[in-house]
Design a protein around this motif. Structure first.
Motif, PDB file in Angstrom:
ATOM      1  N   GLY A 168       0.830  -1.195   0.000  1.00 35.55           N
ATOM      2  CA  GLY A 168       0.000   0.000   0.000  1.00 35.55           C
ATOM      3  C   GLY A 168       0.867   1.248   0.000  1.00 35.55           C
ATOM      4  O   GLY A 168       1.869   1.308   0.712  1.00 35.55           O
TER       5      GLY A 168
ATOM      6  N   ILE B  66      -0.880  -0.665  -4.462  1.00 35.94           N
ATOM      7  CA  ILE B  66      -2.183  -0.005  -4.415  1.00 35.94           C
ATOM      8  C   ILE B  66      -1.969   1.372  -3.808  1.00 35.94           C
ATOM      9  O   ILE B  66      -1.467   1.492  -2.689  1.00 35.94           O
ATOM     10  CB  ILE B  66      -3.198  -0.794  -3.569  1.00 35.94           C
ATOM     11  CG1 ILE B  66      -3.370  -2.209  -4.127  1.00 35.94           C
ATOM     12  CG2 ILE B  66      -4.538  -0.071  -3.523  1.00 35.94           C
ATOM     13  CD1 ILE B  66      -4.260  -3.086  -3.270  1.00 35.94           C
TER      14      ILE B  66
ATOM     15  N   LEU C 158      -6.322   0.231   3.026  1.00 39.06           N
ATOM     16  CA  LEU C 158      -5.296  -0.573   2.379  1.00 39.06           C
ATOM     17  C   LEU C 158      -5.127  -1.923   3.057  1.00 39.06           C
ATOM     18  O   LEU C 158      -4.957  -2.949   2.386  1.00 39.06           O
ATOM     19  CB  LEU C 158      -3.970   0.192   2.367  1.00 39.06           C
ATOM     20  CG  LEU C 158      -3.917   1.415   1.441  1.00 39.06           C
ATOM     21  CD1 LEU C 158      -2.659   2.233   1.706  1.00 39.06           C
ATOM     22  CD2 LEU C 158      -3.980   0.988  -0.024  1.00 39.06           C
TER      23      LEU C 158
ATOM     24  N   GLN D 182      -7.436  -4.465   2.033  1.00 38.04           N
ATOM     25  CA  GLN D 182      -7.130  -5.048   0.727  1.00 38.04           C
ATOM     26  C   GLN D 182      -5.930  -5.984   0.789  1.00 38.04           C
ATOM     27  O   GLN D 182      -5.353  -6.338  -0.231  1.00 38.04           O
ATOM     28  CB  GLN D 182      -6.902  -3.923  -0.291  1.00 38.04           C
ATOM     29  CG  GLN D 182      -8.155  -3.076  -0.501  1.00 38.04           C
ATOM     30  CD  GLN D 182      -7.943  -1.977  -1.514  1.00 38.04           C
ATOM     31  OE1 GLN D 182      -7.720  -2.237  -2.700  1.00 38.04           O
ATOM     32  NE2 GLN D 182      -8.027  -0.731  -1.087  1.00 38.04           N
TER      33      GLN D 182
ATOM     34  N   VAL E  70      -2.782  -5.721   2.005  1.00 36.24           N
ATOM     35  CA  VAL E  70      -1.409  -5.329   1.701  1.00 36.24           C
ATOM     36  C   VAL E  70      -0.477  -5.885   2.766  1.00 36.24           C
ATOM     37  O   VAL E  70      -0.871  -6.106   3.913  1.00 36.24           O
ATOM     38  CB  VAL E  70      -1.273  -3.788   1.622  1.00 36.24           C
ATOM     39  CG1 VAL E  70      -2.152  -3.235   0.505  1.00 36.24           C
ATOM     40  CG2 VAL E  70      -1.592  -3.123   2.959  1.00 36.24           C
TER      41      VAL E  70
ATOM     42  N   ILE F  81       2.834  -0.849   4.304  1.00 36.51           N
ATOM     43  CA  ILE F  81       2.344   0.455   3.851  1.00 36.51           C
ATOM     44  C   ILE F  81       3.514   1.428   3.803  1.00 36.51           C
ATOM     45  O   ILE F  81       4.333   1.477   4.727  1.00 36.51           O
ATOM     46  CB  ILE F  81       1.247   0.991   4.783  1.00 36.51           C
ATOM     47  CG1 ILE F  81      -0.020   0.133   4.640  1.00 36.51           C
ATOM     48  CG2 ILE F  81       0.929   2.458   4.480  1.00 36.51           C
ATOM     49  CD1 ILE F  81      -1.124   0.506   5.596  1.00 36.51           C
TER      50      ILE F  81
END
Length: 358
Positions: free
Chosen positions: A71, A101, A120, A123, A125, A128
């Protein structure tokens, strides 16, 4: 809120907050994994019942498989530096066979950064990366357990994140040292926003260089990175007698130079100007701009290397992604009051100077 609404809207993060644990712990309970203390498991199970939480397939997969997805949180700014860093981060991630992403934010305050980070994580990840200048955005993740590592591209040590940075302080010192070497003694500064970590480090470097040379500093003029703010402050500087200005970015330097020209002053004969970033247009300013170059290519690559490190694929460490480089062009020269022998000491063939991170 009705019971049906609770069941429909509850998320794994709601369960985690109610139980006082991370979302990863909730995932371990949902997947009946053994490495959860009985008391913690009971709290999670009670929170699930209270919220009537129904886990999604993605939530169940969080701890059972790798997504090879990172992310990336950026601001909505179109500034050259963050955009270039994000581009080269994406290229390096692709080379390492990771997908990225991106969550772009118009306002990178703590609340928006937390919301983007939660989105994020939902989703799936694995880590980050933050490319934000506001210190509050990095600090906003403090005490907030996302369950995934965070890497921040940040020139100040803030928050819980692993960190990658460029030497903003050293670059500013080099810029001011250059002006002092030309004979300037009254060197103004147009700073970036107060909330910006990069701007603060550049201002600190300006102060530090003046102090090292025994020179008096006047209060910095605070801009917002735009040419318009450089222009506004340029009208003030045109009337105050300064012979040189260190500007925190090239766009503000452009606005400054326009204001000086309108006031009947020439660059560098009346006022020398140094910018920061070395945007592609800098060498086409009139005159070409002396500025501090940053290696955004290397910064983006080092950010991805840090991600791989915290995910266990390399040795993890916070790291400086390199120094900055002073590129000398035609917007700086000795002041009119400088003696001839001082001007003669300036090497006209000088093109650039580098600063190294200790």
């Amino acid at each position: 809120m009705t019971e049906e609404e609770k069941a429909r809207t509850a998320t794994i993060f709601d369960v985690a907050r109610l139980a006082g644990v991370s979302h990863q712990t909730v995932s371990r309970v949902l997947n009946d994994m053994p490495n959860v203390r009985p008391a913690t498991r009971l709290r999670v199970e009670n929170a699930i019942k209270q919220l009537r939480y129904v886990p999604s397939p993605a939530a169940r997969a969080m701890v059972t498989r790798r997504s090879r997805t990172i992310g990336l949180i950026t601001t909505g700014s179109a500034d050259f530096g963050p955009g270039s860093t994000a581009l080269h981060f994406n290229e390096t991630a692709r080379d390492a066979r990771y997908a990225v992403i991106t969550a772009g934010l118009l306002e990178a305050d703590a609340a928006n950064v937390r919301a983007a980070a939660e989105l994020l994580v939902r989703q799936n990840v694995e880590a980050i990366v933050l490319i934000v200048q506001q210190r509050s955005a990095v600090e906003g993740l403090g005490g907030f357990d996302l369950g995934v590592p965070v890497v921040a591209i940040a020139s100040e040590d803030r928050g819980p994140a692993h960190r990658v940075w460029l030497d903003q302080y050293g670059g500013a010192r080099a810029a001011v040292d250059h002006l002092v070497s030309l004979g300037h003694r009254d060197i103004r500064h147009i700073a970036g926003p107060l909330e910006s970590m990069d701007a603060s480090e550049r201002t600190r470097g300006w102060f530090g260089a003046l102090a090292a040379h025994g020179l008096v500093s006047r209060e910095p003029l605070v801009g917002d990175w735009t040419p318009a703010s450089g222009y506004a402050h340029g009208r003030t500087i045109a009337a105050d007698g300064a012979t040189a200005v260190f500007v925190a970015n090239d766009q503000m330097a452009l606005g400054l130079m326009r204001a000086l020209a309108e006031a009947g002053l020439t660059v560098p004969e009346d006022v020398s100007v140094v910018g920061f970033d070395d945007i592609p247009e800098a060498e086409y300013f009139s005159p070409p701009l002396t500025t501090v170059r940053q290696d955004f290519v290397r910064l983006g690559r080092e950010a991805m290397e840090s991600v791989l490190a915290v995910l266990g694929e390399n040795a993890a460490t916070d790291k400086a992604a390199g120094g900055t480089e002073l590129v000398v062009r035609e917007s700086t020269a000795p002041p009119r009051t400088a003696s001839a022998h001082l001007a003669a000491r300036v090497d006209p063939s000088e093109v650039r100077r580098s600063t190294n991170v200790p």
